[in-house]
Design a protein around this motif. Sequence first.
Motif, PDB file in Angstrom:
ATOM      1  N   LEU A 117       0.878  -1.144   0.185  1.00  0.00           N
ATOM      2  CA  LEU A 117      -0.062  -0.045   0.090  1.00  0.00           C
ATOM      3  C   LEU A 117       0.798   1.271   0.132  1.00  0.00           C
ATOM      4  N   SER A 118       1.810   1.302   0.814  1.00  0.00           N
ATOM      5  CA  SER A 118       2.879   2.295   0.914  1.00  0.00           C
ATOM      6  C   SER A 118       3.445   2.581  -0.478  1.00  0.00           C
ATOM      7  N   ALA A 119       3.900   1.478  -1.189  1.00  0.00           N
ATOM      8  CA  ALA A 119       4.496   1.698  -2.564  1.00  0.00           C
ATOM      9  C   ALA A 119       3.389   2.443  -3.533  1.00  0.00           C
ATOM     10  N   ALA A 120       1.958   1.744  -3.410  1.00  0.00           N
ATOM     11  CA  ALA A 120       0.979   2.192  -4.281  1.00  0.00           C
ATOM     12  C   ALA A 120       0.932   3.646  -3.861  1.00  0.00           C
ATOM     13  N   GLU A 121       0.922   4.247  -2.753  1.00  0.00           N
ATOM     14  CA  GLU A 121       0.655   5.701  -2.399  1.00  0.00           C
ATOM     15  C   GLU A 121       2.016   6.550  -2.946  1.00  0.00           C
ATOM     16  N   ARG A 122       3.159   5.884  -3.203  1.00  0.00           N
ATOM     17  CA  ARG A 122       4.139   6.622  -3.724  1.00  0.00           C
ATOM     18  C   ARG A 122       4.330   6.466  -4.886  1.00  0.00           C
ATOM     19  N   GLY A 123       3.456   5.728  -5.646  1.00  0.00           N
ATOM     20  CA  GLY A 123       3.283   5.398  -7.140  1.00  0.00           C
ATOM     21  C   GLY A 123       4.634   4.540  -7.600  1.00  0.00           C
ATOM     22  N   ASP A 124       4.949   3.846  -6.802  1.00  0.00           N
ATOM     23  CA  ASP A 124       6.198   2.898  -7.035  1.00  0.00           C
ATOM     24  C   ASP A 124       5.740   1.483  -7.719  1.00  0.00           C
ATOM     25  N   GLN A 125       5.451   1.345  -8.722  1.00  0.00           N
ATOM     26  CA  GLN A 125       4.894   0.283  -9.426  1.00  0.00           C
ATOM     27  C   GLN A 125       5.538  -1.130  -8.999  1.00  0.00           C
ATOM     28  N   ARG A 126       7.015  -1.105  -9.308  1.00  0.00           N
ATOM     29  CA  ARG A 126       7.696  -2.199  -9.043  1.00  0.00           C
ATOM     30  C   ARG A 126       7.550  -2.820  -7.712  1.00  0.00           C
ATOM     31  N   LYS A 127       7.745  -2.052  -6.765  1.00  0.00           N
ATOM     32  CA  LYS A 127       7.532  -2.372  -5.365  1.00  0.00           C
ATOM     33  C   LYS A 127       6.374  -2.833  -4.949  1.00  0.00           C
ATOM     34  N   LEU A 128       5.226  -2.157  -5.577  1.00  0.00           N
ATOM     35  CA  LEU A 128       3.829  -2.462  -5.364  1.00  0.00           C
ATOM     36  C   LEU A 128       3.591  -4.109  -5.882  1.00  0.00           C
ATOM     37  N   LYS A 129       3.994  -4.176  -7.032  1.00  0.00           N
ATOM     38  CA  LYS A 129       3.746  -5.911  -7.655  1.00  0.00           C
ATOM     39  C   LYS A 129       4.731  -6.590  -6.709  1.00  0.00           C
ATOM     40  N   LEU A 130       5.971  -6.322  -6.392  1.00  0.00           N
ATOM     41  CA  LEU A 130       6.851  -7.289  -5.544  1.00  0.00           C
ATOM     42  C   LEU A 130       6.097  -7.295  -4.345  1.00  0.00           C
ATOM     43  N   PHE A 131       5.664  -6.484  -3.493  1.00  0.00           N
ATOM     44  CA  PHE A 131       5.042  -6.549  -2.152  1.00  0.00           C
ATOM     45  C   PHE A 131       3.833  -7.312  -2.275  1.00  0.00           C
ATOM     46  N   LEU A 132       2.881  -7.087  -3.516  1.00  0.00           N
ATOM     47  CA  LEU A 132       1.727  -7.994  -3.320  1.00  0.00           C
ATOM     48  C   LEU A 132       1.966  -9.391  -3.775  1.00  0.00           C
TER      49      LEU A 132
END
Lengths: 275, 106
Positions: free
Chosen positions: A154-169
């Motif tokens: 969620l934190s990555a999504a809030e920053r707009g960091d697509q790579r980390k969003l996919k990685l953490f999900l």
Amino acid sequence: MAHPEVARGEEEHHGSAWPFVVAIGMAIGYVGLVSDLRLLVAGIVIFVGGVGGWVHADMQRPSSAFYGVVSAVESKFPRVSARKLAMWLFLATEIMFFSAIIGASWTLRLRTTIEGTPDFQGPWATPNQILNVPLTGLNTFILICSSLTMVEALSAAERGDQRKLKLFLTATLLFGILFLSIQAYEYNKIYFEEGLTFVSAPHEVNPLYGPTFYAQTGVHGSHVTAGVLGLAYVTRRAYKGGFTKENHEAVELAGLYWHFVDVVWIFLFTIVYLI
Amino acid sequence: MAETAVATRAPAAEHVRKRPYLLVFGTLAAVTAVELAITTPGYFPTIEATLRVVVLVTLSTMKASLVVAYYMHLRYEPRWLLLIPLGGLALVAVLVAALTGTSTHP
């Protein structure tokens, strides 16, 4: 998938009768669970039909989540969107649902384990007597890890960091699957090898130990399964670029549900395994 | 002392996204380890059964509160949202009261 057109000047409405069908199906299913197998099957059929109808009806709406990026819908309350408010209300009903099952199990335990009383059916199992506490401790740790990766997603999504969003999900999804796999291994072991069934328990342990154990952990496990399915959907959308810095509410809502399931496990681990 | 406390708390109140996720994770893992140690024979001084139950329930309530406050962001939401889970818990209190009534023997 064709995007449905909205007729000019027609207001899009969000009301649906399908949730009632879902609720009636569940009610019939629960009654069937304790009375008649045919009622259980009928309940499941109505429930699945209700969910299907609901999803189908939702897909007819132009603003449906099935057609890409969805923005948060304002609610009548300050700073909390309509969907988040609905999720919290749903979680409040879940608190009551789990409390009823845990409460019933505790009542049975307290009533039937006092020697010399008419309801006495045998002692409760001590920790580690039937269950593998270290293994479940590991499973608890896995669920805690999944909560961390979820909140980082969620934190990555809030920053707009697509790579980390996919990685953490993806990590959260894998932790969830790992948790379920270990639980399946545990069920298999204690049911078939230890002989803890729905009606009997080994080592002269109270026969109610089995059903209360399976009811509490099983209901939780089914919630984890639902969470894994929800996460799979959200992860798939993340890989298709369905979330932006501004629009990522589904990640937050899936996270709320996932953390809630973790919270329930925190209590269940203590109540079922440690006490 | 008081000034440092205020200084470290101030950013969290704003919309600064630096939130103590790792610290919460470390605490959750550590408390789980303590719970396991308490219940593993020989790893911890034996404590009386009732006291052990009280300690374990307190620890798990603490863990759950951390998850709800930080991971579910309830700490950063408007205060009124807390009323929704509290409403659920209020009905749970009624349930517990009713069940406690039935479990005592005449």
